[in-house]
Scaffold this motif. Structure first.
Motif, PDB file in Angstrom:
ATOM      1  N   ARG A  99     104.936  63.757  29.069  1.00 36.15           N
ATOM      2  CA  ARG A  99     105.016  62.594  28.984  1.00 36.15           C
ATOM      3  C   ARG A  99     103.122  62.157  29.054  1.00 36.15           C
ATOM      4  O   ARG A  99     102.404  61.724  28.124  1.00 36.15           O
TER       5      ARG A  99
ATOM      6  N   ALA B 282     105.412  59.720  22.732  1.00 34.16           N
ATOM      7  CA  ALA B 282     105.333  59.388  24.417  1.00 34.16           C
ATOM      8  C   ALA B 282     106.627  58.040  24.577  1.00 34.16           C
ATOM      9  O   ALA B 282     106.869  58.743  25.769  1.00 34.16           O
TER      10      ALA B 282
ATOM     11  N   ALA C 105     101.057  63.694  26.440  1.00 36.05           N
ATOM     12  CA  ALA C 105     101.297  62.801  25.131  1.00 36.05           C
ATOM     13  C   ALA C 105     100.282  61.358  25.716  1.00 36.05           C
ATOM     14  O   ALA C 105      99.413  61.111  24.203  1.00 36.05           O
ATOM     15  N   ARG C 106     100.486  60.633  26.752  1.00 37.17           N
ATOM     16  CA  ARG C 106      99.293  60.058  26.749  1.00 37.17           C
ATOM     17  C   ARG C 106      98.020  60.192  26.844  1.00 37.17           C
ATOM     18  O   ARG C 106      96.974  59.307  26.250  1.00 37.17           O
TER      19      ARG C 106
END
Length: 474
Positions: free
Chosen positions: A235, A204, A238-239
């Motif tokens: 992103r 991330a 990944a979060r």
């Protein structure tokens, strides 16, 4: 030797020499092939060692990570399910002792005194209290309603209770084997999820840098809004993974502490899968089916089968006379001072017999029930063996291919990592478009996550094979 004593010895000899009406027990043939299965999935070259050796390997030798060993020790000392199993063993032991006591006569002692006023007692011995008063004292020792087990009813009931006790012991051992495997698997799952969380966090951060770079290029008029949105999707993924894995790690720890029965020191908990694995590497290539008989759950099923066989003998004996004996040897006198003097001895022997004539099918029904229960226990025993064989076969099949899968997954991760690095460099020099770079980053992220999952499968597979062979007791 007086007459009562001789009678008791004779009756005991008759009871011990009585016939046994239970069928002769013969262990059922194993309903599985003699050898473990073979085929493309069972790569014997990838495995070494003996199934017998693995089954007899203590868990402290099988597991090589000291943190995991400490968690298992804590679990064996605190797990509530294991405590319940231990209590079940003690219950079965107590019931066996109660039933076994019926094989021998229970000896009781009694004493009494009678104070009676009667006109016919005047002038009699012991009438110190006045005319018409007679005091009588007695003391005796004897047996009451002891069943002479001529047809094996009590012996078979005792045998069934003993086998229940043995089955409870085996079930307790099976509970420990399963518990050790569950704890090790839960510990490794926590390790894998913690490693995935750490990797997702690092990824991330890398995606944040990519988003910042893409936004800067967009402001400079070099990149498009599409590229910015594409960078942000990676992103955000990944979060999302970080949030899910954070929850999963917490739940993994909760599950592990529930098994352990207490809170665990953070020093016992892993941050990643052990580099060299958590178990020994010597695992068997071939497992003869006879090794499965060492499994505690199969031993428990056989004890239950033997007990059901004994219950048939008890049900058959109910068709024959039940003979009981009540006997006493004592002393009686009209004065307390004369209670144990010569000439005051008393004895009594009262045998009795009962024979069922019309019971409206009660005994026949009990016999049919006992036979049906035995048949059910045979099927349960055979199913336990088949289940064990399937578990071992599944573990061997997974073990036979996991090495090749892991090698391929490592190669996939390495190549994806190189591709991601090269595409990033080419993008920064304007050789490749952003979509190629983004795709390479995603591929590397997925490959690393998949590799961690495959490493977990390999570790838990070794544990499953160890459990399936009955290891984890020593």
């Amino acid at each position: 030797m007086n007459r009562v004593t001789r009678s008791l010895w004779l009756c005991s000899a008759l009871a011990l020499a009585g016939c046994n009406m239970a069928p002769k027990y013969v262990r059922p043939d194993l309903p599985v092939p003699a050898d473990s299965p073979s085929g493309a999935a069972y790569d014997s070259a990838a495995l070494q060692g003996s199934a017998q050796d693995l089954a007899s390997t203590g868990w402290e030798d099988f597991f090589t990570d000291e943190r995991l060993r400490e968690v298992i020790r804590t679990t064996l000392a605190n797990n509530r399910d294991l405590r319940i199993s231990v209590a079940n063993v003690e219950q079965a032991r107590a019931l066996y002792k109660v039933q076994r006591a019926g094989l021998l006569p229970g000896i009781t002692a009694s004493g009494g005194a009678t104070y009676q006023k009667s006109p016919f007692a005047a002038g009699g011995q012991g009438n110190a209290g006045g005319a018409g008063r007679m005091d009588t004292y007695s003391a005796s020792v004897g047996v009451s309603a002891w069943e002479l087990d001529l047809f094996g009813r009590v012996r078979n009931l005792t045998k069934a209770a003993q086998e229940d006790f043995f089955a409870a012991q085996a079930n307790r051992d099976a509970a420990q084997v399963t518990l050790v495997a569950e704890v090790a698997s839960a510990w490794l799952t926590l390790a894998a999820d913690s490693e995935s969380l750490a990797f997702s966090t690092r990824t991330a951060q890398a995606f944040d840098e990519t988003v910042a770079l893409t936004e800067a290029r967009f402001k400079a008029g070099v990149a498009s809004q599409l590229e910015v949105s594409q960078a942000r999707t990676s992103r955000d993924q990944a979060r999302s993974d970080i949030a899910a894995l954070t929850t999963q790690v917490a739940q993994d720890r909760n599950a592990l502490e529930l098994l352990a029965g207490t809170s665990l020191d953070p020093a016992m908990l892993p941050a990643a899968l052990p580099d060299n694995g958590a178990t020994i590497g010597q695992l068997p290539a071939d497992v003869p089916s006879t090794v499965l008989l060492q499994r505690p759950d199969i031993a428990a099923a056989e004890h239950q089968l033997i007990g059901a066989n004994a219950n048939i003998g008890a049900a058959r004996a109910a068709f024959f006379p039940r003979i009981s004996l009540t006997a006493a040897l004592g002393t009686m006198s009209l004065g307390l001072s004369n209670l144990f003097k010569s000439g005051s001895e008393t004895w009594s022997v009262a045998p009795s017999a009962s024979l069922p004539i019309f019971d409206f099918g009660k005994n026949a029904g009990n016999l049919r029930y006992a036979k049906a229960t035995r048949d059910a226990m045979v099927a349960q025993y055979e199913k336990s063996v088949q289940t064990a064989f399937r578990e071992v076969a599944d573990a061997l099949a997974r073990r036979g291919t996991i090495g090749e899968q892991l090698d391929a997954q490592v190669s996939l991760r390495d190549n994806a990592q190189v591709a991601s690095r090269l595409s990033q460099a080419r993008f920064s020099k304007g050789v490749d478009n952003f979509l190629t770079t983004l795709d390479s980053q995603r591929s590397y992220y997925a490959a690393e996550r998949s590799l961690i999952a495959t490493q977990l499968v390999r570790s838990t597979n070794a544990i499953e094979l160890y459990r399936a062979l009955g290891g984890g007791l020593k």
